[in-house]
Design an enzyme around this catalytic site. Sequence first.
Site, PDB file in Angstrom:
ATOM      1  N   GLU A  61      -7.406   6.434   4.127  1.00 56.51           N
ATOM      2  CA  GLU A  61      -5.970   6.419   3.819  1.00 56.51           C
ATOM      3  C   GLU A  61      -5.484   7.746   3.248  1.00 56.51           C
ATOM      4  O   GLU A  61      -4.399   8.223   3.584  1.00 56.51           O
ATOM      5  CB  GLU A  61      -5.652   5.290   2.829  1.00 56.51           C
ATOM      6  CG  GLU A  61      -5.747   3.890   3.418  1.00 56.51           C
ATOM      7  CD  GLU A  61      -7.163   3.352   3.474  1.00 56.51           C
ATOM      8  OE1 GLU A  61      -8.101   4.054   3.023  1.00 56.51           O
ATOM      9  OE2 GLU A  61      -7.350   2.224   3.968  1.00 56.51           O
ATOM     10  N   HIS A 130      -4.945  -7.337  -3.376  1.00 60.24           N
ATOM     11  CA  HIS A 130      -4.415  -7.384  -2.014  1.00 60.24           C
ATOM     12  C   HIS A 130      -2.935  -7.745  -1.991  1.00 60.24           C
ATOM     13  O   HIS A 130      -2.417  -8.164  -0.968  1.00 60.24           O
ATOM     14  CB  HIS A 130      -5.209  -8.375  -1.156  1.00 60.24           C
ATOM     15  CG  HIS A 130      -6.221  -7.710  -0.266  1.00 60.24           C
ATOM     16  ND1 HIS A 130      -7.088  -6.752  -0.728  1.00 60.24           N
ATOM     17  CD2 HIS A 130      -6.505  -7.851   1.055  1.00 60.24           C
ATOM     18  CE1 HIS A 130      -7.856  -6.351   0.266  1.00 60.24           C
ATOM     19  NE2 HIS A 130      -7.526  -6.992   1.365  1.00 60.24           N
TER      20      HIS A 130
END
Lengths: 352, 336
Positions: A61, A130
């Site tokens: 990322e 998450h």
Amino acid sequence: MSRELTYADAIRDGFAVAMERDPRVLLMGLGVPDPKGFFGTTVGLQQQFGTERVMDMPCAENGMTGVVLGAALNGLRPVINHQRLDFALLAMDPVCTQAAKWNYMFGGATKMPVVFRMILGRGWGQGPQHSQCLHSWFAHIPGLKVVMPTTPYDAKGLLIASIEDDNPVVFIEHRWLHHIKGEVPEGHYTVPIGPARLARAGTDVTIVAFSYMVLEALEAAQRLDSLGVSAEVIDARGLRPLDREAIAASVQKTGRLVVADTGWGTAGMSAEVIAVASETSFRSLKSAPRRVCFPECPTPTGPSLAAEFYPRSGHIVAAVRETLDWAPEPSDWLMPAGIELDKPNPAFTGPF
Amino acid sequence: MIDLAPSSTSSETELSHRLLESMVRIRMIEEAIAERYSAQQMRCPVHLSIGQEAASAGVCAALRHTDQAMSGHRSHAHYLAKGGNLRAMIAELYGRETGCCKGRGGSMHLVDVDAGFVGAVPIVGSTIPIATGLAFADRLLRRDRVTVAFLGEAATEEGVFHESANFASLHQLPIVYVCENNLYSVYSPLEVRQPAHREVFEVAAGHGIRSRQIDGNDPLAVYHLMKESVAYARSGEGPVFLELKTYRWREHCGPGFDNHIGYRTEAEYQAWRERDAVASTERRLRDAGAYDEERIDRHREHVEGEIIEAFAAAQRAPFPAGSTLMNHVYSEGSHP
């Protein structure tokens, strides 16, 4: 021509329109071309636009967010997609220290038209890592623009506006909005970045809400109607810039303010909205503003704790009672029968 | 691929003179900054490149004007060798409106897009993926261009280096990672940061990238290796990683010297001074009877004039007006 689409389909449609219109637009992200199509938001785009413009990427990322900045400097208009906002946190340097600064620190010599797309959520055990709702972090940074559309119409219009903007834009979706339906025009249109949306007009109290909490605020407004309270609901849509004028105008009309955010309160958007109301409309306030936010703990996974954690319409009704100086009403907190707090919609069966 | 073949004595002599001129210019400019820094008019940190000029000179001589480069905090030499505007650089150090960043960047944020120097930032490693993205866009848009990412050896310890190298290798991107290994990250020596049994350039090889190690104080050798590397990257063969071993003479940050603070020895410093690329290039030309002293003297005079003029212009130039503080936060015309 307008037709009813889900929010996820509106996003997909927005991508298709933007890519059709401008060959420089590129989609990148882990899982963007996979069979599940990023919660359905990218289904079929690789088949339509090819593997060079709709591409998967290494599980990196930080590095890949930097790569899209360079690609933007050299003429592309990339959208980097992160399936969870949590994953994008690995890329804070390229987003906050690089993209947000380049135009300023190089005196306008460089521009980075990039969209950082991030998804946050709640429920179904997404838990502490998450589903973090850290949208406020990005709103703190001059040089970034930050949007959180709530309706399918705004999702498509703001997505296209974000892609066409010459600046870095953080585009944040709430997972529980993907299934909702609404009218979405075909073809190209934009929704300007910045102005809030009046989701419901009212006269007694202003509820400023962010993303998914707009839906809870609208439900709260219906319940308040039955109590004889007319609530105005403002869908903030933009976090940076934040529509200060819309907040001020509404608070000056109603004299009362509740802010409902899908995130933590401390140093967050709810604090910012109350600051705006205090700075612009202090004399109009008839009572102290109230906030409906996450409790100040990480998000728990199991359903019994999650039920305690996530704010819902009842919390907003209770907060409005406080602004009216009304006594607390325990029934505000009761869960309506048949609602499962950890599911975005009745059809949802997991796993994510 | 090398247009100035080593067998051709005259072209090699010309090349040596050109590289010498490039190094001399960088050193004179850096020394001029050091001399004037104590006046406290350059109100920003400066990381001088003195001692490491051969890397910039050799690398950039092998590039086309249209090729691109990015760098980190110690970027003066890279900017100048790539053709960055001297006046705009000095004005930027003085915080003036005529600076390359209009007084918003300073020494650690040099940029000259027209010269292909697309930006330098002082977060170690941060321009590595961005430079990789430049090359990625060039590949997608079928442009005939190579990007150079200048980095220090400490940047190879950053995650983004590995993420970028993996991606560049995966897509065979036209990029050359030029790593100047000067043995220290600020005051932290290489041996406390990387394993002694593994050379820096070997980490790039692990990503499937063509990797080489060379004496970074030999400008001719750097040039020839770079020429070959640029041709390789340009032809679509893939990225290249070059480790150039070199040494910074002055303190990590600032105009002075810092051997006395105890992180490196005077003996080590003197040994590297012996390997001065400017002196050794001159000596090599003299030994071959090919040194054009008059040419280099003329060059020094010319650069001295450039320096005087650039500093005078910078000091004459206006500061950006306070009323422009909010300019450029967003790209013009798109901020509502």
